[in-house]
Scaffold this active site. Structure first.
Site, PDB file in Angstrom:
ATOM      1  N   HIS A 126     -30.969  93.412  37.353  1.00  0.00           N
ATOM      2  CA  HIS A 126     -31.405  92.855  38.255  1.00  0.00           C
ATOM      3  C   HIS A 126     -32.039  91.386  37.699  1.00  0.00           C
ATOM      4  O   HIS A 126     -32.094  90.368  38.253  1.00  0.00           O
ATOM      5  CB  HIS A 126     -32.918  93.729  38.793  1.00  0.00           C
ATOM      6  CG  HIS A 126     -32.305  94.762  39.688  1.00  0.00           C
ATOM      7  ND1 HIS A 126     -31.348  95.031  40.552  1.00  0.00           N
ATOM      8  CD2 HIS A 126     -32.417  96.226  39.371  1.00  0.00           C
ATOM      9  CE1 HIS A 126     -31.090  96.196  40.840  1.00  0.00           C
ATOM     10  NE2 HIS A 126     -31.756  97.077  40.088  1.00  0.00           N
TER      11      HIS A 126
HETATM   12  O1  RIB Z   1     -37.260  96.391  39.962  1.00  0.00           O
HETATM   13  C1  RIB Z   1     -36.717  95.802  39.079  1.00  0.00           C
HETATM   14  C2  RIB Z   1     -37.476  95.036  38.182  1.00  0.00           C
HETATM   15  O2  RIB Z   1     -38.268  95.954  37.414  1.00  0.00           O
HETATM   16  C3  RIB Z   1     -36.656  94.467  36.968  1.00  0.00           C
HETATM   17  O3  RIB Z   1     -37.590  93.224  36.584  1.00  0.00           O
HETATM   18  C4  RIB Z   1     -37.105  95.440  35.721  1.00  0.00           C
HETATM   19  O4  RIB Z   1     -36.983  94.910  34.548  1.00  0.00           O
HETATM   20  C5  RIB Z   1     -38.318  95.850  36.078  1.00  0.00           C
HETATM   21  O5  RIB Z   1     -39.092  94.771  35.654  1.00  0.00           O
END
Ligand code: RIB
Ligand code: CA
Length: 325
Positions: free
Chosen positions: A245
Site C-alpha cells: 500500500h
Molecule cells: O492500511 C495500510 C497502511 O497501514 C499502510 O501504511 C501500512 O504500512 C499501515 O501503516
C-alpha cells in the site's frame, strides 16, 4: 533541480519499500523521514527507517514524532508485519542516529526553509502512516499548508470496504481526529486508499520470484521483509498476492501518470461514528452543498482532495522494479 520530498512514516515493511523507492528514484532529494506511531511504536519505526536509509547508502535525517494518536489509544499491527515490523528479518541495528529535534518541529522548519520559490518547487509531502505528526504541525503552524506542493496520503478507502473495519482503512482509523484536521487544512491533498494496492496491483508469486531474480540487495530486502505479510494479504484480505500500500502511494507521488483513474471531491473523515470511525467520506456524486438537507459545515468546503481510485498495474510494477535495480 531535484524534487524535494519529506516522508512521514510508521515504518513497517511496506513503508520501508516506499522509503527505498524515494531514495532510488532519479531527480529526488529526500529531505527527511519523520516517524509517527502507527503500525509500529516510534522506536521500531525509527529503527526500520534508519536501517532502510543505510541500505540505500544515504544519510537522510530521521526525526521521531508523536508516540500516540491525538486522542485515541494506540493500536499497533505487529501481528501483520512481524515483531520487528520487517517480517521477522531482525536486521542489524543501524548506525545512522536519530535527530534530536522532534518530528513536528522538523516538518515545520523544513517546509518553511524550502518555501523559496514557486509552489511546485516546494517540498512534496508523502504520508505513509497515521496523520498525527502532520495534524500537530498544521495546528502549530497552519500557514505551512500552503507551502507544500502536494501532500500524497496513503490512507482511506474511497467508498469501498476498509481493512481494519468495514468502514475504514488503518492509517485514518488509527487517528481519525488527526486525519480530519489534515483533510480540512487546505493543503493540496491527494488520497491513495488501500483499495489502490489491491487486485492486479498486488505482486503475484511469479512477480515476487521475478523481483528476487533481479539479484540485487534492494530487491531481496523489499521482498524478504514483506513475505511475512503475503500470507495475510492472501488469506485474510483475499488478495491475489503481496499488497504494497505505501509503495503504491509513493509511486503515484513520484510519477502521477501511474494513476489511471482519479477524481476531485469533497472528502471528510468520520470521528464520531461507533461503526464508522475513520471512514473517509468521499462525496463522489457531489451531493453535498447542492442540497439544504446537509449541515452548513459541509456546504462551505471545496472539493478538497484528489482521490486516486486505480493505478496502471503494469506501469506501477515497472516503476517499482526499476527502484530495485
Ligand atoms: O492500511 C495500510 C497502511 O497501514 C499502510 O501504511 C501500512 O504500512 C499501515 O501503516
Ligand atoms: Ca505505513
Amino acid at each position: 533541480m531535484k524534487r524535494k520530498i519529506i516522508i512521514d512514516s510508521d515504518t513497517a515493511s511496506d513503508d520501508a519499500v516506499a522509503i527505498l523507492m524515494a531514495h532510488r528514484f532519479p531527480d529526488v532529494e529526500v529531505l527527511a523521514v519523520t516517524i509517527v506511531s502507527g503500525n509500529m511504536r516510534v522506536e521500531d519505526g525509527s529503527r526500520n527507517a534508519r536501517y532502510t536509509i543505510e541500505l540505500c547508502g544515504a544519510q537522510t535525517p530521521v526525526y521521531v514524532g508523536c508516540a500516540r494518536p491525538l486522542l485515541r489509544e494506540p493500536v499497533h499491527a505487529y501481528w501483520y508485519h512481524g515483531a520487528d515490523g520487517m517480517g521477522g528479518m531482525n536486521y542489524s541495528e543501524p548506525k545512522l542516529p536519530e535527530q534530536d529535534k522532534h518530528a513536528v518541529d522538523a516538518l515545520i522548519d523544513l517546509v518553511r526553509a524550502h518555501n523559496v520559490g514557486a509552489i511546485h518547487e516546494s517540498p512534496l509531502l508523502v504520508t505513509l502512516g497515521p496523520l498525527t505528526n502532520i495534524a500537530a504541525a498544521l495546528i502549530r503552524a497552519p500557514e505551512i499548508a500552503k507551502m507544500i506542493s502536494r501532500c500524497v496520503v496513503m490512507g482511506g478507502a474511497a467508498n469501498v470496504v476498509g481493512n481494519v473495519t468495514p468502514a475504514a482503512e488503518y492509517n485514518i482509523w488509527c487517528d481519525p481526529e488527526a486525519a480530519r484536521a489534515v483533510f480540512r487544512s487546505g493543503m493540496n491533498l491527494e488520497m491513495v486508499g488501500w483499495e489502490v494496492g489491491r487486485g492486479d496491483a498486488a505482486l503475484t508469486e511469479k512477480e515476487i520470484a521475478d523481483v528476487y531474480a533481479l539479484n540485487t540487495a534492494y530487491a531481496k530486502f523489499a521482498m524478504d521483509c514483506n513475505v511475512h505479510a503475503l500470507q495475510l494479504a492472501k488469506n485474510w484480505q483475499g488478495d491475489p498476492g503481496m499488497t504494497l500500500h505505501d509503495p503504491t502511494a509513493m509511486a503515484i507521488a513520484l510519477d502521477p501518470t501511474v494513476s489511471k483513474r482519479s477524481g476531485r471531491y469533497r472528502v471528510d473523515v468520520e470521528t464520531r461514528g461507533e461503526l464508522t470511525r475513520g471512514m473517509t467520506v468521499v462525496d463522489e456524486r457531489h451531493t453535498v452543498g447542492t442540497q439544504k438537507i446537509f449541515t452548513d459545515e459541509w456546504a462551505v468546503r471545496e472539493k478538497n482532495v484528489l482521490v486516486h481510485h486505480e493505478l496502471d498495474a503494469r506501469r506501477w510494477k515497472e516503476l517499482l522494479y526499476n527502484c530495485f535495480k
